[in-house]
Design an enzyme around this catalytic site. Structure first.
Site, short mmCIF file in Angstrom:
data_model
loop_
_atom_site.label_atom_id
_atom_site.label_comp_id
_atom_site.label_asym_id
_atom_site.label_seq_id
_atom_site.Cartn_x
_atom_site.Cartn_y
_atom_site.Cartn_z
N PRO A 54 0.80 -1.13 0.02
CA PRO A 54 0.04 0.04 0.02
C PRO A 54 0.82 1.30 -0.15
O PRO A 54 1.93 1.44 0.80
CB PRO A 54 -0.88 -0.18 1.42
N CYS A 55 0.19 2.34 -0.82
CA CYS A 55 1.16 3.60 -0.87
C CYS A 55 0.76 4.54 -0.04
O CYS A 55 1.50 5.51 0.33
CB CYS A 55 0.89 3.93 -2.37
#
Length: 433
Positions: free
Chosen positions: A86-87
């Site tokens: 996840p960013c």
């Protein structure tokens, strides 16, 4: 190696999957949280691997849950561990909470490498991870992988340098067993001549758009980064305010997507059209690197917004392919690299010294150990940043305070970590994406 395989975590809808497939890797497993993205992945994997059982090849659910898959079952049998964790913990569009963001899985992925023991690791994330704020975090990743027997390197790659007509800078981590390191080189940048209009003019004009020639001229530039967004935000659009302005300069309306290309009655003076025509999902797909070639064929399932998000959040296949080919060459020891690997970047010397010494030290002592290259004042500033992601114990009065580096705050599988409660709440609200 005649058979190189990959276990892919946080696989999304398969941008990295396709790129790695084209680089010669065969999937042992792909794990994805979002059911619709996983269905896209399964649909295409059935075509790529017609003899495989899709129920064992694509796992759906929380990648950190052993109810979804058992990492140790793959120990010693995996060539490459890959993924795009996840960013939001690192994105400049968010709060850049790093380890304090319960969505952060980077440290967990590093820990996973120690559990599976692949020959190589490939992880990618947003450009924000390259900020000075995360110097200690990056160094921790490199040091931890080193403890597992890998040599790791980070590099900022831009999609436009690998055949994709958009900027899309991404931080990419590659780690290899020492025996392969001298054979690895980052893929050589080859700036693309493709632009927005040269890539999708055929799609934009398919329904008789009357201003196609003008649009082609105005959109003859590289696109800004396409942003997929998340479920907690509204419908699909092409990004935040700055990105929307960049799209408008290309005569593209970034406030949403169209169901079809503009037709012969498209009125440029109508209020809803003054920013320009909107893109369709198929246009965005092409701009994200799904090229108009048979080998890049990929079917996306779901409603328009879901398909857009799957595409917008993907690692562009040509970039994944370029990095995958570099890793494959190293694993096969095709030829020694032209660049010695002894010049790997030190991301945070202060963190490295504190981790290496594992004792209480003043900022003055740390500065001295670094040969005075970093001033006492800058050491203090660095420690302030490190404290965001690591426990740092302190003792003594101001001016003579000493510091001891403690544990990484990031989730690495701890049973009592805040991630479990936060994940359950996000799932309840339908905001897992």
């Amino acid at each position: 190696m005649s058979d190189i395989n990959v276990v892919e975590i946080c696989a999304g809808a398969g941008g990295q999957s396709l790129g790695l497939h084209l680089a010669g890797f065969r999937h042992r497993l792909a794990v994805e949280l979002d059911p619709t993205a996983a269905e896209t992945l399964r649909t295409n994997m059935e075509r790529l691997h017609p003899d495989e059982d899709m129920t064992s090849l694509v796992a759906v659910g929380d990648v950190a849950s052993e109810a979804v898959w058992q990492p140790e079952a793959h120990r010693g049998e995996v060539t490459l561990l890959a993924g795009g964790v996840p960013c939001p913990p690192f994105s400049v569009a968010g709060k850049q909470l790093g380890s304090s963001d319960e969505r952060d899985l980077f440290a967990w992925a590093v820990n996973l490498a120690g559990r599976i023991q692949p020959e190589a690791v490939l992880l990618e994330n947003v450009r924000g991870l390259n900020d000075a704020r995360f110097g200690g975090y990056r160094q921790a990743v490199v040091d931890q992988l080193g403890a597992y027997g890998y040599v790791a390197d980070w590099k900022l790659l831009e999609a436009k340098d690998y055949g994709v007509p958009q900027l899309r800078p991404r931080m990419v981590l590659v780690a290899l067993r020492k025996e392969y390191v001298d054979y690895f080189e980052w893929p050589e940048p080859k700036p693309t001549s493709a632009t927005v209009s040269s890539t999708i003019a055929g799609l934009m004009g398919v329904n008789g758009f009357p201003y196609l020639d003008e649009w082609v001229e105005r959109a003859d530039k590289i696109a800004p980064t396409i942003v997929g967004g998340s479920k907690k935000h509204g419908g699909a659009d092409l990004g935040p305010t700055r990105a929307k302005r960049a799209w408008e300069a290309l005569w593209v309306d970034a406030h949403g997507l169209a169901n079809a290309a503009p037709g012969p009655d498209w009125d440029r003076d109508a209020d809803q059209n003054k920013r320009g025509p909107k893109l369709t999902v198929d246009m965005v797909k092409r701009l994200q690197g799904w090229l108009d070639e048979p080998s890049y064929e990929w079917k996306f399932v779901g409603q328009k917004t879901s398909r857009y998000r799957q595409i917008g959040n993907a690692f562009p296949p040509p970039v994944a392919r370029a990095v995958g080919e570099s890793i494959a060459r190293a694993l096969r020891k095709d030829k020694a690299a032209g660049t010695p690997r002894g010049d790997l970047r030190m991301h945070d010397e202060v963190y490295h010294v504190m981790r290496d010494r594992a004792e209480y030290m003043t900022a003055h002592r740390i500065s001295k150990l670094l040969g005075g290259r970093i001033s006492v004042e800058d050491v203090e500033k660095r420690i302030t940043l490190i404290q965001h992601d690591f426990v740092v114990e302190q003792r003594g009065p101001a001016g003579r305070r000493s510091y001891l580096l403690g544990e990484w705050k990031a989730f690495q599988g701890q049973a009592d970590h805040i991630r479990h409660e936060a994940f359950a709440e996000r799932k309840r609200l339908g905001r897992i994406s």
